[in-house]
Design a protein around this motif. Structure first.
Motif, mmCIF file in Angstrom:
data_model
loop_
_atom_site.group_PDB
_atom_site.id
_atom_site.type_symbol
_atom_site.label_atom_id
_atom_site.label_comp_id
_atom_site.label_asym_id
_atom_site.label_seq_id
_atom_site.Cartn_x
_atom_site.Cartn_y
_atom_site.Cartn_z
ATOM 1 N N VAL A 46 0.833 -1.202 0.000
ATOM 2 C CA VAL A 46 0.000 0.000 0.000
ATOM 3 C C VAL A 46 0.866 1.250 0.000
ATOM 4 O O VAL A 46 1.887 1.318 0.699
ATOM 5 C CB VAL A 46 -0.933 0.014 1.229
ATOM 6 C CG1 VAL A 46 -1.751 1.307 1.280
ATOM 7 C CG2 VAL A 46 -1.864 -1.204 1.191
ATOM 8 N N LEU A 47 0.443 2.245 -0.765
ATOM 9 C CA LEU A 47 1.056 3.576 -0.755
ATOM 10 C C LEU A 47 0.025 4.576 -0.271
ATOM 11 O O LEU A 47 -1.103 4.598 -0.768
ATOM 12 C CB LEU A 47 1.526 3.958 -2.158
ATOM 13 C CG LEU A 47 2.031 5.392 -2.345
ATOM 14 C CD1 LEU A 47 3.315 5.627 -1.550
ATOM 15 C CD2 LEU A 47 2.248 5.710 -3.819
ATOM 16 N N ASP A 48 0.399 5.413 0.690
ATOM 17 C CA ASP A 48 -0.478 6.469 1.195
ATOM 18 C C ASP A 48 0.159 7.812 0.863
ATOM 19 O O ASP A 48 1.167 8.202 1.453
ATOM 20 C CB ASP A 48 -0.671 6.317 2.703
ATOM 21 C CG ASP A 48 -1.587 7.379 3.287
ATOM 22 O OD1 ASP A 48 -2.403 7.941 2.531
ATOM 23 O OD2 ASP A 48 -1.480 7.658 4.494
ATOM 24 N N THR A 99 0.238 11.751 3.459
ATOM 25 C CA THR A 99 -0.184 10.923 4.595
ATOM 26 C C THR A 99 -0.598 11.707 5.825
ATOM 27 O O THR A 99 -1.379 11.227 6.637
ATOM 28 C CB THR A 99 0.937 9.923 4.941
ATOM 29 O OG1 THR A 99 0.415 8.906 5.789
ATOM 30 C CG2 THR A 99 2.110 10.612 5.620
ATOM 31 N N GLY A 108 -0.488 9.907 9.140
ATOM 32 C CA GLY A 108 -0.252 8.490 8.864
ATOM 33 C C GLY A 108 -1.429 7.593 9.176
ATOM 34 O O GLY A 108 -1.324 6.371 9.074
ATOM 35 N N ALA A 151 -2.509 5.036 6.322
ATOM 36 C CA ALA A 151 -1.515 3.984 6.123
ATOM 37 C C ALA A 151 -1.552 2.985 7.270
ATOM 38 O O ALA A 151 -1.435 1.769 7.063
ATOM 39 C CB ALA A 151 -0.127 4.599 5.990
ATOM 40 N N ALA A 182 -4.458 0.691 6.879
ATOM 41 C CA ALA A 182 -4.190 -0.360 5.898
ATOM 42 C C ALA A 182 -3.425 -1.520 6.529
ATOM 43 O O ALA A 182 -3.728 -2.693 6.283
ATOM 44 C CB ALA A 182 -3.409 0.214 4.720
ATOM 45 N N ALA A 218 3.248 -0.989 3.999
ATOM 46 C CA ALA A 218 2.648 0.323 3.740
ATOM 47 C C ALA A 218 3.737 1.374 3.727
ATOM 48 O O ALA A 218 4.562 1.441 4.640
ATOM 49 C CB ALA A 218 1.595 0.672 4.788
ATOM 50 N N ALA A 262 4.260 5.496 3.458
ATOM 51 C CA ALA A 262 3.564 6.768 3.621
ATOM 52 C C ALA A 262 4.476 7.893 3.156
ATOM 53 O O ALA A 262 5.628 7.990 3.584
ATOM 54 C CB ALA A 262 3.171 6.973 5.081
ATOM 55 N N LEU A 276 5.290 0.819 9.717
ATOM 56 C CA LEU A 276 5.020 1.759 8.634
ATOM 57 C C LEU A 276 6.321 2.406 8.157
ATOM 58 O O LEU A 276 7.108 2.901 8.966
ATOM 59 C CB LEU A 276 4.045 2.838 9.125
ATOM 60 C CG LEU A 276 3.702 3.965 8.150
ATOM 61 C CD1 LEU A 276 3.015 3.408 6.911
ATOM 62 C CD2 LEU A 276 2.808 5.001 8.845
#
Length: 221
Positions: A34-36, A39, A42, A45, A48, A56, A58, A80
């Protein structure tokens, strides 16, 4: 969820929670990457990761946001990866790997009288240029590069900057796109302060003081 938020970092609010619910409804595959983008604290992210993502990343252009997201991930003991960066950095991140299974985005989208996007301060979080689309259009154009085959983009923004324009741009890039969530909310302080200008530009009707937020989903075949 307890969140640390230094001054100048975007406070999670209606658009954040609408996007988080859309992420839950999307039934994130376990092990997803996953890309946030943008962010802030955060929080998306981290959501997720809590929903089963294996990785993930961020990104945020604000040093304060990067610090906040790292502190919040540590506080909640979540693995993260947080980096300072913008959309170009996100594309480079995707090219360096296999792309992302899910991309989350709550970009700056509030129409602003200023043509230039701010490079510092809280307005970085929301100012999107005169039509609100300075970042949105770039994101739509590079979405296929960010996504792995079968990947999904979930992006939230206001109707004021053009829902149809976003859908058409994403479809032009070969992505299947649709609105998957909506909610109508009262204007916050920023839009209230710009109401007269928005009326002059024809972006709202006279006396309008509500906006519709939408989450747009785009899938790469």
């Amino acid at each position: 969820m307890l969140l640390l938020r230094p001054p100048g970092v975007y406070a999670p609010q209606d658009d954040t929670w609408l996007l988080r619910q859309a992420l839950r409804d999307a039934a994130l595959a376990r092990g997803a990457r996953v890309l946030d983008l943008c962010t802030g604290t955060g929080v998306l992210a981290m959501a997720a990761l809590q929903l089963g993502a294996d990785e993930a990343v961020a990104l945020d252009a604000s040093p304060r946001a990067v610090l906040a997201a790292r502190c919040n991930a540590w506080l909640h003991r979540l693995p993260l990866t947080v980096r300072r960066g913008d959309l170009a950095d996100a594309v480079a991140e995707a090219r360096g790997g296999r792309g992302f299974d899910v991309v989350l985005a709550n970009p700056p989208y509030v129409p602003s009288p200023e043509r230039e996007l701010p490079r510092r301060g809280a307005a970085m979080c929301w100012d999107g240029g005169p039509d609100g689309r300075a970042v949105l259009d770039r994101l739509c154009a590079c979405a296929p590069e960010l996504l792995a085959p079968g990947g999904t983009l979930l992006m939230v923004h206001s109707e004021l900057c053009g829902t149809r324009a976003t859908l058409e741009l994403l479809r032009a890039e070969g992505l299947k796109s649709s609105v998957v969530a909506r909610t109508t909310i009262p204007f916050g302080p920023v839009l209230h302060s710009r109401a007269a200008w928005l009326e002059e530009r024809g972006l709202i009707t006279p006396g309008q003081r509500t906006e519709e937020l939408v989450v747009i989903r785009a899938d790469r075949p």
